[in-house]
Design a protein around this motif. Structure first.
Motif, PDB file in Angstrom:
ATOM      1  N   ALA A 132       0.833  -1.206   0.000  1.00  0.00           N
ATOM      2  CA  ALA A 132       0.000   0.000   0.000  1.00  0.00           C
ATOM      3  C   ALA A 132       0.864   1.252   0.000  1.00  0.00           C
ATOM      4  O   ALA A 132       1.910   1.299   0.644  1.00  0.00           O
ATOM      5  CB  ALA A 132      -0.926   0.003   1.212  1.00  0.00           C
ATOM      6  N   ASN A 133       0.397   2.255  -0.720  1.00  0.00           N
ATOM      7  CA  ASN A 133       1.106   3.525  -0.808  1.00  0.00           C
ATOM      8  C   ASN A 133       0.695   4.500   0.285  1.00  0.00           C
ATOM      9  O   ASN A 133       1.419   5.452   0.555  1.00  0.00           O
ATOM     10  CB  ASN A 133       0.840   4.176  -2.169  1.00  0.00           C
ATOM     11  N   GLY A 134      -0.462   4.274   0.891  1.00  0.00           N
ATOM     12  CA  GLY A 134      -0.939   5.175   1.927  1.00  0.00           C
ATOM     13  C   GLY A 134      -2.088   4.564   2.700  1.00  0.00           C
ATOM     14  O   GLY A 134      -2.567   3.467   2.381  1.00  0.00           O
ATOM     15  N   PHE A 135      -2.516   5.280   3.726  1.00  0.00           N
ATOM     16  CA  PHE A 135      -3.547   4.791   4.632  1.00  0.00           C
ATOM     17  C   PHE A 135      -4.464   5.953   4.973  1.00  0.00           C
ATOM     18  O   PHE A 135      -3.981   7.009   5.368  1.00  0.00           O
ATOM     19  CB  PHE A 135      -2.879   4.254   5.897  1.00  0.00           C
ATOM     20  N   ILE A 136      -5.754   5.785   4.787  1.00  0.00           N
ATOM     21  CA  ILE A 136      -6.733   6.831   5.067  1.00  0.00           C
ATOM     22  C   ILE A 136      -7.690   6.336   6.138  1.00  0.00           C
ATOM     23  O   ILE A 136      -8.333   5.306   5.981  1.00  0.00           O
ATOM     24  CB  ILE A 136      -7.512   7.212   3.788  1.00  0.00           C
ATOM     25  N   GLU A 137      -7.749   7.100   7.227  1.00  0.00           N
ATOM     26  CA  GLU A 137      -8.629   6.744   8.347  1.00  0.00           C
ATOM     27  C   GLU A 137     -10.045   7.244   8.071  1.00  0.00           C
ATOM     28  O   GLU A 137     -10.240   8.372   7.648  1.00  0.00           O
ATOM     29  CB  GLU A 137      -8.135   7.400   9.640  1.00  0.00           C
ATOM     30  N   LYS A 138     -11.028   6.368   8.314  1.00  0.00           N
ATOM     31  CA  LYS A 138     -12.433   6.777   8.259  1.00  0.00           C
ATOM     32  C   LYS A 138     -12.817   7.333   9.624  1.00  0.00           C
ATOM     33  O   LYS A 138     -12.374   6.776  10.628  1.00  0.00           O
ATOM     34  CB  LYS A 138     -13.330   5.574   7.956  1.00  0.00           C
ATOM     35  N   PRO A 139     -13.613   8.348   9.718  1.00  0.00           N
ATOM     36  CA  PRO A 139     -14.161   9.139   8.619  1.00  0.00           C
ATOM     37  C   PRO A 139     -13.099  10.091   8.071  1.00  0.00           C
ATOM     38  O   PRO A 139     -12.219  10.543   8.800  1.00  0.00           O
ATOM     39  CB  PRO A 139     -15.307   9.906   9.278  1.00  0.00           C
ATOM     40  N   PHE A 140     -13.204  10.393   6.796  1.00  0.00           N
ATOM     41  CA  PHE A 140     -12.255  11.311   6.160  1.00  0.00           C
ATOM     42  C   PHE A 140     -13.030  12.457   5.538  1.00  0.00           C
ATOM     43  O   PHE A 140     -14.234  12.372   5.325  1.00  0.00           O
ATOM     44  CB  PHE A 140     -11.408  10.592   5.111  1.00  0.00           C
ATOM     45  N   LYS A 141     -12.337  13.529   5.258  1.00  0.00           N
ATOM     46  CA  LYS A 141     -12.960  14.719   4.681  1.00  0.00           C
ATOM     47  C   LYS A 141     -12.752  14.743   3.166  1.00  0.00           C
ATOM     48  O   LYS A 141     -11.766  14.230   2.662  1.00  0.00           O
ATOM     49  CB  LYS A 141     -12.352  15.973   5.299  1.00  0.00           C
ATOM     50  N   ALA A 142     -13.681  15.380   2.481  1.00  0.00           N
ATOM     51  CA  ALA A 142     -13.583  15.519   1.031  1.00  0.00           C
ATOM     52  C   ALA A 142     -12.261  16.168   0.640  1.00  0.00           C
ATOM     53  O   ALA A 142     -11.624  15.752  -0.329  1.00  0.00           O
ATOM     54  CB  ALA A 142     -14.754  16.342   0.495  1.00  0.00           C
ATOM     55  N   GLN A 143     -11.826  17.163   1.395  1.00  0.00           N
ATOM     56  CA  GLN A 143     -10.586  17.865   1.072  1.00  0.00           C
ATOM     57  C   GLN A 143      -9.388  16.921   1.077  1.00  0.00           C
ATOM     58  O   GLN A 143      -8.466  17.090   0.288  1.00  0.00           O
ATOM     59  CB  GLN A 143     -10.323  19.016   2.061  1.00  0.00           C
ATOM     60  N   HIS A 144      -9.408  15.938   1.960  1.00  0.00           N
ATOM     61  CA  HIS A 144      -8.306  14.972   2.032  1.00  0.00           C
ATOM     62  C   HIS A 144      -8.230  14.158   0.741  1.00  0.00           C
ATOM     63  O   HIS A 144      -7.157  14.007   0.154  1.00  0.00           O
ATOM     64  CB  HIS A 144      -8.490  14.058   3.248  1.00  0.00           C
ATOM     65  N   LEU A 145      -9.371  13.647   0.284  1.00  0.00           N
ATOM     66  CA  LEU A 145      -9.387  12.862  -0.952  1.00  0.00           C
ATOM     67  C   LEU A 145      -9.067  13.732  -2.159  1.00  0.00           C
ATOM     68  O   LEU A 145      -8.339  13.313  -3.063  1.00  0.00           O
ATOM     69  CB  LEU A 145     -10.744  12.189  -1.145  1.00  0.00           C
ATOM     70  N   GLN A 146      -9.602  14.945  -2.183  1.00  0.00           N
ATOM     71  CA  GLN A 146      -9.328  15.851  -3.296  1.00  0.00           C
ATOM     72  C   GLN A 146      -7.845  16.199  -3.368  1.00  0.00           C
ATOM     73  O   GLN A 146      -7.263  16.258  -4.458  1.00  0.00           O
ATOM     74  CB  GLN A 146     -10.188  17.112  -3.175  1.00  0.00           C
ATOM     75  N   ALA A 147      -7.205  16.396  -2.213  1.00  0.00           N
ATOM     76  CA  ALA A 147      -5.770  16.698  -2.189  1.00  0.00           C
ATOM     77  C   ALA A 147      -4.953  15.502  -2.653  1.00  0.00           C
ATOM     78  O   ALA A 147      -3.958  15.666  -3.372  1.00  0.00           O
ATOM     79  CB  ALA A 147      -5.345  17.116  -0.766  1.00  0.00           C
ATOM     80  N   LEU A 148      -5.369  14.308  -2.274  1.00  0.00           N
ATOM     81  CA  LEU A 148      -4.670  13.105  -2.733  1.00  0.00           C
ATOM     82  C   LEU A 148      -4.742  12.985  -4.246  1.00  0.00           C
ATOM     83  O   LEU A 148      -3.726  12.769  -4.908  1.00  0.00           O
ATOM     84  CB  LEU A 148      -5.284  11.861  -2.070  1.00  0.00           C
ATOM     85  N   VAL A 149      -5.931  13.160  -4.812  1.00  0.00           N
ATOM     86  CA  VAL A 149      -6.100  13.095  -6.266  1.00  0.00           C
ATOM     87  C   VAL A 149      -5.263  14.173  -6.944  1.00  0.00           C
ATOM     88  O   VAL A 149      -4.558  13.919  -7.918  1.00  0.00           O
ATOM     89  CB  VAL A 149      -7.589  13.200  -6.653  1.00  0.00           C
ATOM     90  N   ALA A 150      -5.308  15.392  -6.413  1.00  0.00           N
ATOM     91  CA  ALA A 150      -4.534  16.496  -7.003  1.00  0.00           C
ATOM     92  C   ALA A 150      -3.042  16.190  -6.991  1.00  0.00           C
ATOM     93  O   ALA A 150      -2.331  16.454  -7.960  1.00  0.00           O
ATOM     94  CB  ALA A 150      -4.815  17.803  -6.254  1.00  0.00           C
ATOM     95  N   SER A 151      -2.555  15.588  -5.907  1.00  0.00           N
ATOM     96  CA  SER A 151      -1.119  15.275  -5.826  1.00  0.00           C
ATOM     97  C   SER A 151      -0.728  14.186  -6.837  1.00  0.00           C
ATOM     98  O   SER A 151       0.372  14.217  -7.378  1.00  0.00           O
ATOM     99  CB  SER A 151      -0.734  14.846  -4.399  1.00  0.00           C
ATOM    100  N   LEU A 152      -1.629  13.266  -7.094  1.00  0.00           N
ATOM    101  CA  LEU A 152      -1.329  12.203  -8.055  1.00  0.00           C
ATOM    102  C   LEU A 152      -1.483  12.678  -9.502  1.00  0.00           C
ATOM    103  O   LEU A 152      -0.852  12.128 -10.405  1.00  0.00           O
ATOM    104  CB  LEU A 152      -2.235  10.999  -7.813  1.00  0.00           C
ATOM    105  N   ARG A 153      -2.295  13.690  -9.727  1.00  0.00           N
ATOM    106  CA  ARG A 153      -2.489  14.256 -11.069  1.00  0.00           C
ATOM    107  C   ARG A 153      -1.365  15.194 -11.463  1.00  0.00           C
ATOM    108  O   ARG A 153      -1.163  15.449 -12.644  1.00  0.00           O
ATOM    109  CB  ARG A 153      -3.781  15.055 -11.133  1.00  0.00           C
TER     110      ARG A 153
END
Length: 127
Positions: free
Chosen positions: A104-125
């Motif tokens: 695994a490249n990372g670990f995301i704890e539930k509950p998570f915020k939309a901003q966290h997922l959006q930042a992850l996507v932005a960093s990978l893009r």
């Protein structure tokens, strides 16, 4: 591995209906296409068809669990470079260690915020 195509593709693997509803709502307005499956076996098959840029993979799944699915995804020559971020509502160090050992490249704890997922996507893009 990030692809130059648009939209950015995310495969969500989670057996909780609420998570399968929330994640697409959090990301799809960001130029992201999200596909959802409910178990590890479906994750392997859908990853081969969908060719995601990111896999969000719950640890606790029916049948093939997330750690085992991650190991199989990372050992697949066609999918091994796709970033896998594990999802869990349990903050156990043993799960973090097992996830890393599985590739695994990372670990995301539930509950998570939309901003966290959006930042992850932005960093990978990012180029």
């Amino acid at each position: 591995m990030t692809s130059p195509r648009s939209p950015f593709r995310v495969l969500l693997v989670d057996d909780e209906p609420v998570i399968r509803a929330l994640v697409p709502a959090m990301l799809e307005g960001e130029g992201v296409e999200v596909r959802c499956v409910v178990n590890g076996a479906q994750a392997l098959a859908e990853a081969r068809r969908f060719r995601p840029d990111l896999i969000l993979l719950d640890i606790v799944l029916p049948g093939l669990d997330g750690i085992s699915a991650c190991r199989l995804l990372k050992s697949d020559p066609e999918l091994g470079e796709v970033p896998v971020h594990m999802l869990s509502s349990r903050a156990r160090n043993a799960e973090h260690v097992a996830a890393r050992k599985a590739g695994a490249n990372g670990f995301i704890e539930k509950p998570f915020k939309a901003q966290h997922l959006q930042a992850l996507v932005a960093s990978l893009r990012a180029p």
